[in-house]
Design a protein around this motif. Structure first.
Motif, PDB file in Angstrom:
ATOM      1  N   PHE A 409       0.539  -1.499   0.020  1.00  0.00           N
ATOM      2  CA  PHE A 409      -0.403  -0.282  -0.118  1.00  0.00           C
ATOM      3  C   PHE A 409       1.109   1.079   0.034  1.00  0.00           C
ATOM      4  CE2 PHE A 409      -3.806  -2.659   2.168  1.00  0.00           C
ATOM      5  CZ  PHE A 409      -4.389  -2.528   0.510  1.00  0.00           C
ATOM      6  N   ALA A 434       7.584  -4.694  -9.056  1.00  0.00           N
ATOM      7  CA  ALA A 434       5.932  -4.221  -7.711  1.00  0.00           C
ATOM      8  C   ALA A 434       6.676  -5.507  -6.518  1.00  0.00           C
ATOM      9  CB  ALA A 434       4.628  -5.241  -7.915  1.00  0.00           C
ATOM     10  N   ILE A 436       7.365  -6.173  -3.019  1.00  0.00           N
ATOM     11  CA  ILE A 436       7.297  -6.572  -1.544  1.00  0.00           C
ATOM     12  C   ILE A 436       9.518  -6.414  -0.981  1.00  0.00           C
ATOM     13  CG2 ILE A 436       5.504  -5.988  -0.865  1.00  0.00           C
ATOM     14  CD1 ILE A 436       6.265  -8.064   0.822  1.00  0.00           C
ATOM     15  N   ASP A 461       4.823  -2.694   6.476  1.00  0.00           N
ATOM     16  CA  ASP A 461       5.767  -3.547   8.015  1.00  0.00           C
ATOM     17  C   ASP A 461       6.130  -5.043   7.273  1.00  0.00           C
ATOM     18  OD1 ASP A 461       2.991  -4.690   7.829  1.00  0.00           O
ATOM     19  OD2 ASP A 461       2.057  -3.724   9.482  1.00  0.00           O
ATOM     20  N   GLY A 462       5.022  -5.498   6.348  1.00  0.00           N
ATOM     21  CA  GLY A 462       5.719  -6.870   6.068  1.00  0.00           C
ATOM     22  C   GLY A 462       6.906  -6.659   4.713  1.00  0.00           C
ATOM     23  N   GLY A 463       7.161  -6.126   3.738  1.00  0.00           N
ATOM     24  CA  GLY A 463       8.100  -5.553   3.125  1.00  0.00           C
ATOM     25  C   GLY A 463       9.279  -5.224   4.255  1.00  0.00           C
ATOM     26  N   ASN A 488       0.650  -1.626   8.882  1.00  0.00           N
ATOM     27  CA  ASN A 488      -1.386  -1.612   9.481  1.00  0.00           C
ATOM     28  C   ASN A 488      -0.768  -3.394  10.143  1.00  0.00           C
ATOM     29  OD1 ASN A 488      -0.433  -3.316   7.047  1.00  0.00           O
ATOM     30  ND2 ASN A 488      -1.582  -2.359   6.378  1.00  0.00           N
ATOM     31  N   ALA A 490      -0.131  -6.152   9.228  1.00  0.00           N
ATOM     32  CA  ALA A 490      -1.168  -6.805   7.910  1.00  0.00           C
ATOM     33  C   ALA A 490      -0.263  -6.583   6.945  1.00  0.00           C
ATOM     34  CB  ALA A 490      -2.483  -6.480   7.564  1.00  0.00           C
ATOM     35  N   SER A 491      -0.189  -8.409   5.781  1.00  0.00           N
ATOM     36  CA  SER A 491       0.115  -7.993   4.545  1.00  0.00           C
ATOM     37  C   SER A 491      -1.288  -7.743   4.204  1.00  0.00           C
ATOM     38  CB  SER A 491       0.486  -9.838   4.157  1.00  0.00           C
ATOM     39  OG  SER A 491       0.435  -9.600   3.286  1.00  0.00           O
ATOM     40  N   GLY A 492      -1.710  -6.688   3.979  1.00  0.00           N
ATOM     41  CA  GLY A 492      -2.729  -5.565   4.044  1.00  0.00           C
ATOM     42  C   GLY A 492      -3.600  -5.528   3.370  1.00  0.00           C
ATOM     43  N   TYR A 493      -2.353  -5.814   1.814  1.00  0.00           N
ATOM     44  CA  TYR A 493      -3.197  -5.725   0.524  1.00  0.00           C
ATOM     45  C   TYR A 493      -4.402  -6.909   0.323  1.00  0.00           C
ATOM     46  CZ  TYR A 493      -3.607  -5.319  -4.032  1.00  0.00           C
ATOM     47  OH  TYR A 493      -4.301  -5.688  -6.697  1.00  0.00           O
TER      48      TYR A 493
HETATM   49  C1  LIG Z   1       8.285 -10.844  -2.659  1.00  0.00           C
HETATM   50  C2  LIG Z   1       6.182 -10.404  -2.654  1.00  0.00           C
HETATM   51  N1  LIG Z   1       5.754 -11.544  -2.539  1.00  0.00           N
HETATM   52  C3  LIG Z   1       4.277 -11.091  -2.116  1.00  0.00           C
HETATM   53  C4  LIG Z   1       4.130  -9.885  -2.916  1.00  0.00           C
HETATM   54  C5  LIG Z   1       2.319  -9.778  -2.940  1.00  0.00           C
HETATM   55  N2  LIG Z   1       1.461  -8.935  -2.169  1.00  0.00           N
HETATM   56  C6  LIG Z   1       1.632  -7.724  -2.770  1.00  0.00           C
HETATM   57  S1  LIG Z   1       0.940  -6.618  -1.406  1.00  0.00           S
HETATM   58  C7  LIG Z   1       1.561  -7.225  -0.519  1.00  0.00           C
HETATM   59  C8  LIG Z   1       1.511  -7.103   1.608  1.00  0.00           C
HETATM   60  C9  LIG Z   1       2.361  -6.651   1.921  1.00  0.00           C
HETATM   61  O1  LIG Z   1       2.591  -6.489   3.162  1.00  0.00           O
HETATM   62  P1  LIG Z   1       3.183  -5.203   3.625  1.00  0.00           P
HETATM   63  O2  LIG Z   1       4.662  -4.811   3.459  1.00  0.00           O
HETATM   64  O3  LIG Z   1       3.126  -5.207   5.396  1.00  0.00           O
HETATM   65  O4  LIG Z   1       2.358  -4.206   2.444  1.00  0.00           O
HETATM   66  P2  LIG Z   1       0.776  -3.299   3.238  1.00  0.00           P
HETATM   67  O5  LIG Z   1      -0.027  -4.014   2.235  1.00  0.00           O
HETATM   68  O6  LIG Z   1       0.029  -4.347   4.196  1.00  0.00           O
HETATM   69  O7  LIG Z   1       1.120  -1.799   2.844  1.00  0.00           O
HETATM   70  C10 LIG Z   1       1.921  -9.036  -0.831  1.00  0.00           C
HETATM   71  C11 LIG Z   1       1.842  -9.882  -0.014  1.00  0.00           C
HETATM   72  C12 LIG Z   1       5.641  -8.749  -3.210  1.00  0.00           C
HETATM   73  N3  LIG Z   1       4.852  -7.897  -3.578  1.00  0.00           N
HETATM   74  N4  LIG Z   1       5.313  -9.248  -3.705  1.00  0.00           N
END
Ligand SMILES: Cc1ncc(C[n+]2csc(CCOP(=O)(O)OP(=O)(O)O)c2C)c(N)n1
Ligand SMILES: [Mg+2]
Length: 582
Positions: A409, A434, A436, A461-463, A488, A490-493
């Motif tokens: 996000f 794209a 993360i 936070d996931g990235g 958030n 979360a793996s928000g998306y």
């Molecule tokens: C390496 C990789 N794995 C999976 C994805 C699919 N993906 C896109 S957005 C997202 C959520 C990532 O969570 P976070 O970084 O916390 O971002 P948020 O959406 O919560 O802002 C995922 C898993 C991706 N883009 N890249």
């Protein structure tokens, strides 16, 4: 061929030394990598010849950092990896550069050819694994050919559509020696920066395009990252202003003209302020340096088929690939825009008059969009609203700042809402692949490319979890980088999609609540946790003032999956079968 002839070494040296000498001659900036036995002579020579090299904690991060360095400078970013797992860790980063058209010279060690295919440690079919991830893979078979093949790597990386080139260097080539002559160490200066050379579109096609544009009442420029690669900012602004043509952009194309320019109508495609509506009502679309891929076209639902498309691109075979083009113009973006401007120069005044009403629509339409979005942009919500975070970035970041945006996000929201004040690549999202995880290493690369400019990276936070170890690198490199973690929990998306499409059945979408500011402080960096939107601007200013070490701003944002998507009113989004909400 213009040659850079200064500082040429000669005599017997290792392949690794020759590699370092060539990179030095090429003016390579900070390099990123992790060593191993195969490239030891190269590492040994790096300091001797005066190059800067940063040990990274994951080769993917080295490739991301090199990619961001290249986006800021248009000079090839350089990264390296040892054979096997080091080399394969490069894949994701190199594909980002390949898809984004970013010039990179990557170096991978490989097995000693005296023993290859005898179960050598860390051996794999790495050239086969890496080949589709790069524009060209060059296997270096002779120590004596290193200068020639480094020249080739730079030429391929910066010519035509730029891209990553991998030099695969067997151990015996890196450790082997050769008696080099001073004349071996030459390189074509033109290939040290993209675009190495410019090609103009066919003149007759330019004339035809000029006729179409002259007749159009509602022409619209759709611009992509090619504008930045071509350094076509002034040409685009000049042409748009002379002809009164609004400019919409992809995420990578943001800053082709300044977002603050009244002709800028913002992002088009998956997310849009007013640009998608303008596309629907246009009678001539001029696409420049943009592939018109899935996101730009809302999965190929835009533009409507009846609108003639003029498509200018440096890769002929991209034209008409996704959307049929009425007129295909093969050439460099800046050269093509200058040619349009020249071909239409007589009609400038007439165009201004003819399109006065059209251009006059833009400000009120944008105002209406902004009024609708105002409750979110000015939201005092706790947890912090993403739109408010974007508004604070707009208010606080100076014109010369660079914002690096991660794949979740962080990128979606800033892509839609962040406004650059000046034309240029001031917004760097990793839209090639794209992935993360780009935010922190990308921020580091941008920071080292532009040490005097404020660099802010924004990541989920996931990235950020993926890349946490690179905070150590950024601290060691003395990067005065500000990293915003969009926290958030979360793996928000994924969570937002599960909310919208799976009836709120969440699977593997939650993260543990963490305090990333505290983690940063323990790692010797600055750390500020923000829960109140009023605290955003002071935190950003504090982060940007810190010049010698990174600062992490941990922003607690909404945890409500119904509010995560950046559409203006995402709660009313309707999902059609086979559609993607965002
Ligand atoms: C390496 C990789 N794995 C999976 C994805 C699919 N993906 C896109 S957005 C997202 C959520 C990532 O969570 P976070 O970084 O916390 O971002 P948020 O959406 O919560 O802002 C995922 C898993 C991706 N883009 N890249
Ligand atoms: Mg998240």
């Amino acid at each position: 061929m213009s040659l850079t002839l200064h500082n040429r070494p000669s005599g017997t040296m290792t392949g690794g030394r020759a590699l370092a000498e060539m990179l030095h001659l090429a003016g390579a900036g900070p390099m990123f990598g992790m060593g191993g036995f195969q490239l030891l002579p190269f590492y040994d020579a790096v300091g001797l010849v005066g190059l800067t090299h940063h040990l990274i904690n994951d080769e993917r991060c080295g490739a991301f950092a090199a990619d961001a360095y290249a986006r800021v400078t248009n000079r090839p970013g350089v990264c390296d990896a040892t054979l096997g797992p080091g080399a394969t860790n490069l894949v994701t980063g190199l594909v980002e550069s390949l898809n984004g058209g970013i010039p990179i010279v990557a170096i991978a060690g490989d097995t000693n050819r005296a023993h290859s295919w005898k179960n050598m440690t860390q051996e794999s079919r790495q050239t086969e694994i890496l080949k589709p991830a790069v524009k060209e893979l060059i296997r270096v078979e002779m120590t004596s050919r290193i200068p020639e093949l480094v020249r080739r790597a730079y030429a391929v990386a910066t010519s035509g559509r730029p891209g990553p080139v991998l030099l695969d260097v067997p151990e015996d080539v890196a450790h082997g020696t050769h008696d080099f002559a001073a004349e071996d160490f030459v390189i074509d200066e033109a290939t040290l920066k993209a675009p190495a050379r410019r090609i103009r579109p066919d003149r007759a096609d330019i004339e035809r395009a000029a006729k179409l544009i002259a007749q159009a009442k509602r022409p619209l420029l759709l611009t992509g990252g090619g504008i930045h690669l071509s350094e076509a900012w002034e040409a685009l602004t000049r042409f748009a202003e002379a002809q009164s043509i609004p400019v919409a952009h992809t995420m990578s194309g943001k800053g082709g003209i300044a977002c603050a320019n009244p002709l800028n109508v913002g992002l088009f495609g998956r997310y849009s302020r007013i640009a998608n509506d303008l596309i629907e009502a246009s009678d001539c679309l001029i696409v420049v340096g943009c592939k018109l891929g899935e996101i730009a076209t809302k999965r190929f639902a835009l533009p409507p088929p009846h609108i003639p498309v003029i498509h200018l691109d440096i890769v002929a075979e991209e034209i008409g690939r996704c959307i049929p083009a009425e007129l295909a113009l093969w050439g460099d973006a800046r050269a093509g825009l200058d040619d349009f401007a020249e071909a239409l120069s007589d009609g400038g005044k007439a165009a201004l008059a003819a399109r006065a009403d059209y251009v006059a629509e833009l400000a009120p339409r944008m105002k209406k969009w902004e009024d609708d979005a105002a409750p979110r942009l000015n939201s005092g919500d706790r947890p912090v609203h993403m739109a408010r975070l974007c508004r604070e970035l707009n208010k606080t970041l100076p014109a010369e700042a660079i914002l690096v945006a991660d794949g979740g996000f962080a990128g979606h929201w800033t892509g839609l809402l962040y406004d650059t004040k000046k034309a240029g690549r001031h917004f760097i999202p990793d839209r090639g692949f794209a992935s993360i995880g780009y935010g922190l290493p990308g921020g580091m690369g941008a920071c080292l490319a532009a040490p005097d400019r404020p660099v802010v990276a924004i990541s989920g936070d996931g990235g950020f979890n993926m890349m946490l170890g690179e905070l150590e690198t950024a601290r060691r490199a003395g990067c005065g980088l500000t990293v915003i973690v969009v926290n958030n929990a979360a793996s928000g998306y994924v969570k937002a999609l599960q909310h919208a499409m799976m009836g709120g059945r969440y699977q593997s979408a939650d993260l543990i609540e963490m305090d990333y500011a505290a983690i940063a402080r323990i790692m010797g960096c600055g750390g500020i946790r923000v829960e109140d939107p009023e605290a955003l601007a002071p935190a950003l200013r504090q982060g940007m003032e810190e010049r010698g070490r990174p600062t992490v701003i941990d922003v607690v944002v909404t945890r409500d999956p119904a509010q995560m998507l950046p559409a203006v009113d995402n709660r009313t989004v309707e999902i059609k079968k086979g559609d993607r909400v965002a």
